[in-house]
Design a protein around this motif. Sequence first.
Motif: not given
Length: 149
Positions: A115, A131, A133, A136-141
């Motif tokens: 990732y 983080r 991902y 896109v960072s918003t689609l990660g853990r």
Amino acid sequence: MQKNILLATLASVIFSGNVFAEDISGTWQQIDDKSGAAKAIIKIHKEANNNFTAKIIKVTPRPGYSPRETCNNCPAPYTNQPILGMEIIKGLRHVEGTNNYEKGRVIDPLAGKVYDAKIKMNATGKRLTLRAYMGVSTLGRSQTWIRLD
């Protein structure tokens, strides 16, 4: 007198906060984002090119969990590599003037996935948030790591 107070106040604002971000180099306890249990102890170090890498130096035993010995379904160069001693983060770069580190790559040796990675260290330098991902960072853990040294 007022000029000296103004200069002192200005200096304290300039030289406080995130102006001098603490280095993330050191030993960290990785916390599982799903269970909240300790997973591994990770050593982060700064390379000669100013990038940061991280290596697993200890797998933390957990009740009801038998640790995997090698990287599961991992792409080259991680294929069948032992998890203990594995370099799991590569290429992380400090973002000047912040406590942020970006443009790294992280592998999850249990899933065999690589990732994009970024890290934000808290103001005290005792916790960081990794983080991971894809695209896109918003689609990660995110995972929290706690400084041990």
